[in-house]
Motif scaffolding. Sequence first.
Motif, mmCIF file in Angstrom:
data_model
loop_
_atom_site.group_PDB
_atom_site.id
_atom_site.type_symbol
_atom_site.label_atom_id
_atom_site.label_comp_id
_atom_site.label_asym_id
_atom_site.label_seq_id
_atom_site.Cartn_x
_atom_site.Cartn_y
_atom_site.Cartn_z
ATOM 1 N N TRP A 32 0.804 -1.213 0.000
ATOM 2 C CA TRP A 32 0.000 0.000 0.000
ATOM 3 C C TRP A 32 0.847 1.279 0.000
ATOM 4 N N ARG A 33 2.116 1.185 -0.368
ATOM 5 C CA ARG A 33 2.974 2.381 -0.411
ATOM 6 C C ARG A 33 2.448 3.372 -1.435
ATOM 7 N N ASN A 83 -3.711 9.415 2.072
ATOM 8 C CA ASN A 83 -4.252 9.168 3.408
ATOM 9 C C ASN A 83 -5.713 8.711 3.383
ATOM 10 N N GLY A 84 -6.558 9.406 2.649
ATOM 11 C CA GLY A 84 -7.967 9.054 2.601
ATOM 12 C C GLY A 84 -8.181 7.650 2.051
ATOM 13 N N ASP A 85 -7.493 7.327 0.976
ATOM 14 C CA ASP A 85 -7.614 5.991 0.386
ATOM 15 C C ASP A 85 -7.042 4.924 1.319
ATOM 16 N N LEU A 86 -5.946 5.251 2.004
ATOM 17 C CA LEU A 86 -5.352 4.309 2.952
ATOM 18 C C LEU A 86 -6.336 4.017 4.085
ATOM 19 N N LEU A 87 -6.955 5.046 4.609
ATOM 20 C CA LEU A 87 -7.921 4.849 5.696
ATOM 21 C C LEU A 87 -9.126 4.040 5.213
ATOM 22 N N ASP A 88 -9.544 4.270 3.976
ATOM 23 C CA ASP A 88 -10.642 3.473 3.420
ATOM 24 C C ASP A 88 -10.245 1.997 3.331
ATOM 25 N N LEU A 89 -9.017 1.728 2.902
ATOM 26 C CA LEU A 89 -8.531 0.346 2.831
ATOM 27 C C LEU A 89 -8.452 -0.291 4.222
ATOM 28 N N THR A 109 3.410 9.283 11.655
ATOM 29 C CA THR A 109 4.079 10.523 12.061
ATOM 30 C C THR A 109 3.319 11.741 11.534
ATOM 31 N N ASP A 110 2.266 11.521 10.774
ATOM 32 C CA ASP A 110 1.491 12.595 10.154
ATOM 33 C C ASP A 110 0.600 13.265 11.198
ATOM 34 N N LYS A 111 1.054 14.382 11.712
ATOM 35 C CA LYS A 111 0.331 15.096 12.768
ATOM 36 C C LYS A 111 -0.992 15.701 12.281
ATOM 37 N N ASN A 112 -1.155 15.817 10.979
ATOM 38 C CA ASN A 112 -2.354 16.443 10.433
ATOM 39 C C ASN A 112 -3.493 15.461 10.173
ATOM 40 N N ILE A 113 -3.213 14.173 10.209
ATOM 41 C CA ILE A 113 -4.229 13.192 9.814
ATOM 42 C C ILE A 113 -5.537 13.307 10.609
ATOM 43 N N PRO A 114 -5.498 13.565 11.920
ATOM 44 C CA PRO A 114 -6.785 13.688 12.627
ATOM 45 C C PRO A 114 -7.593 14.911 12.189
ATOM 46 N N PHE A 115 -6.933 15.910 11.657
ATOM 47 C CA PHE A 115 -7.620 17.132 11.236
ATOM 48 C C PHE A 115 -8.078 17.055 9.783
ATOM 49 N N GLN A 116 -7.379 16.250 8.984
ATOM 50 C CA GLN A 116 -7.685 16.153 7.561
ATOM 51 C C GLN A 116 -8.640 15.007 7.231
ATOM 52 N N GLN A 117 -8.721 14.019 8.114
ATOM 53 C CA GLN A 117 -9.511 12.823 7.827
ATOM 54 C C GLN A 117 -10.488 12.554 8.966
ATOM 55 N N ASN A 118 -11.623 11.972 8.637
ATOM 56 C CA ASN A 118 -12.621 11.620 9.644
ATOM 57 C C ASN A 118 -12.372 10.182 10.089
ATOM 58 N N LEU A 119 -11.602 10.030 11.162
ATOM 59 C CA LEU A 119 -11.268 8.701 11.676
ATOM 60 C C LEU A 119 -12.478 8.039 12.321
ATOM 61 N N ALA A 120 -13.276 8.807 13.043
ATOM 62 C CA ALA A 120 -14.431 8.248 13.743
ATOM 63 C C ALA A 120 -15.424 7.627 12.763
ATOM 64 N N LYS A 121 -15.627 8.267 11.624
ATOM 65 C CA LYS A 121 -16.551 7.749 10.615
ATOM 66 C C LYS A 121 -16.118 6.351 10.147
ATOM 67 N N ARG A 122 -14.819 6.133 10.137
ATOM 68 C CA ARG A 122 -14.278 4.843 9.690
ATOM 69 C C ARG A 122 -14.034 3.880 10.856
#
Length: 110
Positions: free
Chosen positions: A30-31, A35-41, A52-65
């Motif tokens: 999956w390299r 981010n969005g596609d990775l979280l979907d997978l 290490t991506d400090k922005n992921i919680p702000f850019q992606q909806n983790l709770a929805k997934r």
Amino acid sequence: MRVLLDEGVPDIIQKRLKTIAIATVQELGWRGISNGDLLDLMTGRFDVLITTDKNIPFQQNLAKRNLSAIIIPSNRIRILKPLLPQIESAINRIHAVRRLRSATSDLELP
């Protein structure tokens, strides 16, 4: 509890925390996936992303997934080694909360 190490996260976490099911983005081929596609997978396959991506919680909806993220401060092994107990503890806390949510969702409230 299934954990995925994001691209660039050293596999020392996987090697040292042997009691936890940990896979890497590289192992899964999956390299380079955004981010969005990775979280979907990850959805339905994994519970936690270590990144290490400090922005992921702000850019992606983790709770929805139904995913959690552990943000580590660096990908340098010398910095991560002393943090391994804290990383393991964070994974275990996430697991405990998920089990509690699962157990309480079966309760019928008046």
